[in-house]
Design an enzyme around this catalytic site. Structure first.
Site, PDB file in Angstrom:
ATOM      1  N   CYS A 146      49.113  49.234  70.685  1.00 45.74           N
ATOM      2  CA  CYS A 146      47.716  49.209  71.102  1.00 45.74           C
ATOM      3  C   CYS A 146      47.445  48.243  72.247  1.00 45.74           C
ATOM      4  O   CYS A 146      46.355  48.220  72.794  1.00 45.74           O
ATOM      5  CB  CYS A 146      46.828  48.871  69.904  1.00 45.74           C
ATOM      6  SG  CYS A 146      47.175  49.936  68.495  1.00 45.74           S
TER       7      CYS A 146
ATOM      8  N   HIS B  36      39.405  42.946  69.935  1.00 46.08           N
ATOM      9  CA  HIS B  36      40.223  44.062  69.459  1.00 46.08           C
ATOM     10  C   HIS B  36      39.472  44.761  68.328  1.00 46.08           C
ATOM     11  O   HIS B  36      39.389  45.977  68.309  1.00 46.08           O
ATOM     12  CB  HIS B  36      41.581  43.541  68.991  1.00 46.08           C
ATOM     13  CG  HIS B  36      42.555  44.610  68.663  1.00 46.08           C
ATOM     14  ND1 HIS B  36      42.905  45.599  69.565  1.00 46.08           N
ATOM     15  CD2 HIS B  36      43.273  44.874  67.530  1.00 46.08           C
ATOM     16  CE1 HIS B  36      43.785  46.413  69.006  1.00 46.08           C
ATOM     17  NE2 HIS B  36      44.016  46.001  67.763  1.00 46.08           N
TER      18      HIS B  36
ATOM     19  N   GLU C 137      41.031  37.603  64.062  1.00 46.26           N
ATOM     20  CA  GLU C 137      40.531  37.474  65.443  1.00 46.26           C
ATOM     21  C   GLU C 137      39.334  36.536  65.513  1.00 46.26           C
ATOM     22  O   GLU C 137      39.184  35.774  66.469  1.00 46.26           O
ATOM     23  CB  GLU C 137      40.175  38.850  66.008  1.00 46.26           C
ATOM     24  CG  GLU C 137      39.902  38.818  67.505  1.00 46.26           C
ATOM     25  CD  GLU C 137      39.792  40.193  68.126  1.00 46.26           C
ATOM     26  OE1 GLU C 137      39.727  40.263  69.371  1.00 46.26           O
ATOM     27  OE2 GLU C 137      39.762  41.207  67.382  1.00 46.26           O
TER      28      GLU C 137
ATOM     29  N   HIS D 243      39.573  53.859  67.710  1.00 45.53           N
ATOM     30  CA  HIS D 243      40.706  53.118  68.263  1.00 45.53           C
ATOM     31  C   HIS D 243      41.596  54.065  69.064  1.00 45.53           C
ATOM     32  O   HIS D 243      42.271  54.921  68.502  1.00 45.53           O
ATOM     33  CB  HIS D 243      41.492  52.472  67.125  1.00 45.53           C
ATOM     34  CG  HIS D 243      42.513  51.473  67.571  1.00 45.53           C
ATOM     35  ND1 HIS D 243      42.806  51.253  68.903  1.00 45.53           N
ATOM     36  CD2 HIS D 243      43.314  50.639  66.860  1.00 45.53           C
ATOM     37  CE1 HIS D 243      43.745  50.332  68.992  1.00 45.53           C
ATOM     38  NE2 HIS D 243      44.065  49.942  67.762  1.00 45.53           N
TER      39      HIS D 243
ATOM     40  N   PHE E 245      50.665  46.868  66.941  1.00 40.72           N
ATOM     41  CA  PHE E 245      51.724  46.827  65.941  1.00 40.72           C
ATOM     42  C   PHE E 245      52.989  46.268  66.581  1.00 40.72           C
ATOM     43  O   PHE E 245      53.351  46.631  67.703  1.00 40.72           O
ATOM     44  CB  PHE E 245      52.023  48.230  65.412  1.00 40.72           C
ATOM     45  CG  PHE E 245      51.013  48.768  64.427  1.00 40.72           C
ATOM     46  CD1 PHE E 245      49.933  48.018  64.017  1.00 40.72           C
ATOM     47  CD2 PHE E 245      51.163  50.047  63.904  1.00 40.72           C
ATOM     48  CE1 PHE E 245      49.015  48.521  63.108  1.00 40.72           C
ATOM     49  CE2 PHE E 245      50.252  50.571  62.994  1.00 40.72           C
ATOM     50  CZ  PHE E 245      49.179  49.806  62.597  1.00 40.72           C
TER      51      PHE E 245
ATOM     52  N   LYS F 178      35.074  49.517  69.695  1.00 41.01           N
ATOM     53  CA  LYS F 178      35.752  50.488  68.828  1.00 41.01           C
ATOM     54  C   LYS F 178      34.828  50.994  67.728  1.00 41.01           C
ATOM     55  O   LYS F 178      35.110  52.022  67.110  1.00 41.01           O
ATOM     56  CB  LYS F 178      37.001  49.860  68.201  1.00 41.01           C
ATOM     57  CG  LYS F 178      38.160  49.635  69.170  1.00 41.01           C
ATOM     58  CD  LYS F 178      39.379  49.113  68.436  1.00 41.01           C
ATOM     59  CE  LYS F 178      40.556  48.883  69.383  1.00 41.01           C
ATOM     60  NZ  LYS F 178      40.360  47.691  70.240  1.00 41.01           N
TER      61      LYS F 178
END
Length: 417
Positions: free
Chosen positions: A165, A305, A316, A342, A403, A337
């Site tokens: 991502c 994010h 975060e 996403h 990831f 998002k």
């Protein structure tokens, strides 16, 4: 050596909430959700039956139908947004050195639909290995950058970054450095993804990563809400034209914003989960600020994010408080998002575009779908819940994490000559 300055002179967007830059931005600031029941295949047997799909995209507006069949959707999306961005930039390719114009793109997965279709076709056949001759060039992740360069004859650096991502933000940072070092004059950058298919939904369901709020999909992406239960898979693309400042000025280009810094780190912790204390996230923001030569107190907006996952949103938030200290309470924070879902490897591109537009228009898009407080989150922070907020945005920072523990941040600011 003194680093060259880099500005954004063109943008293009193809998203679940708009198929052009203007549509995307208008729906973003109006809090429109792109989530709905999946239309591309029968998802009735899946745990998650909805996604943020691109809607009404006419590939023949970008290329001939015969050519489109040679491209996986993720490459079609890439070419579509690169085309819009190039047109938006006003760049006259007959007047530039094409050896100094390149493409660095981002995608986390690439041609997943193509791979899926070819495997299904073989399984359902008589065992004879009959494969589409375009199977490999449709599937491979690098091909998106190849198609863009071929369309425009761009002979500069050409490749695709793959960091889950964080891919598109990695691509943008690479472009930033290429121009800063004087190696090129103009770069087409961004990212694309098209993973809303059987393999994509099935794979992320198996990871327990997706929301299962099938009754109300439009409310499923709810970052920082206590009832969040996973991210909503999205698809689409975003493209930006990065240009060396003097090159842009010499041709009288429109300048949206300046790109001033980027950072890249690794959690070195877990293949899918973030570090619980947000150490990788905090270090990448610090690196981006250092690269930009900016004090944390100068940042006005952080596009987080913010995937709407139980662990990620908390980590975060901790990282933002650690990096910005008391100034964290003066920032606007939002997760777009909540509206787009996403977009995986393309997320950084459309979120960087959101930051550029926020800087240009002095408005922060919202984090929609917030209803319930989580005792683990500090709501004295301004998450811009449910409604866009007008404020001066001189500096905006965009976070994308992937990831594998990949962390990236990029910073844009108002252009001042």
């Amino acid at each position: 050596m003194e680093k060259k300055r880099v500005v954004v002179t063109g943008m293009g967007a193809l998203t679940p909430i708009g198929n052009t830059l203007d549509e995307y931005w208008n729906n973003l600031i109006n809090g429109v959700s792109g989530a709905a029941p999946i239309q591309q295949f029968d998802a009735s047997k899946f745990k998650t039956q909805f996604a943020c799909e691109v809607k009404g995209f006419d590939v023949e507006s970008v290329m001939h139908r015969k050519e489109a069949r040679k491209l996986d959707p993720f490459s079609q999306y890439a070419v579509a947004t690169a085309t819009e961005a190039m047109e938006d930039s006003g760049l006259d390719l007959e007047k530039v050195n094409l050896d100094r114009v390149g493409v660095i793109w981002g995608s986390g997965i690439g041609g997943l639909k193509t791979f899926q279709e070819e495997c299904f076709s073989f399984k359902d056949g008589d065992g004879t290995p009959r494969f589409n001759p375009f199977f490999i060039p449709k599937m491979i992740v690098d091909i998106a950058a190849g198609h863009i360069s071929i369309k425009y004859g761009l002979r500069g650096p050409n490749y695709v970054t793959v960091s889950a991502c964080a891919s598109a933000t990695n691509a943008m940072i690479d472009c930033l450095m290429q121009i800063q070092l004087g190696k090129v004059d103009v770069m087409v950058t961004g990212g694309s993804e098209a993973a809303v298919n059987i393999a994509g939904i099935g794979g992320f369901n198996a990871l327990q990563a997706l929301s299962k709020r099938n009754d109300t999909p439009e409310t499923a992406s709810r970052p920082f809400d206590a009832t969040r239960d996973g991210f909503v898979l999205g698809e689409g693309s975003g493209a930006l034209i990065f240009e060396e400042l003097e090159h842009a000025k010499a041709r009288g280009a429109k300048i949206y914003a300046e790109v001033v810094g980027g950072g890249m780190t690794a959690d070195a912790h877990h293949i899918t989960a973030p570090h619980p204390d947000g150490t990788g996230a905090s270090s990448v923001m610090k690196l981006a600020l250092k690269d930009a030569g900016l004090d944390p107190s100068t940042v006005d907006y952080v596009n987080v994010h913010g995937t709407s996952t139980p662990l990620g949103d908390i980590a975060e938030t901790k990282a933002i408080k650690e990096v910005f200290g008391e100034h964290a309470y003066n920032l606007n924070i939002s997760s777009t998002k909540s509206m787009t879902g996403h977009l995986l490897g393309a997320a950084g591109a459309i979120e960087a575009i959101a930051c550029v537009k926020a800087v240009q228009e002095d408005i922060v898009p919202p984090t929609i779908n917030f209803e319930h407080e989580d005792e683990n989150i500090d709501y004295n922070l301004n998450f811009t819940f449910n409604k866009a907020e007008k404020r001066t945005v001189d500096v905006a920072l965009s976070n994308t994490f992937g990831f594998g523990g990949h962390n990236t941040s990029v910073i844009v600011k108002k252009y001042i000559d």
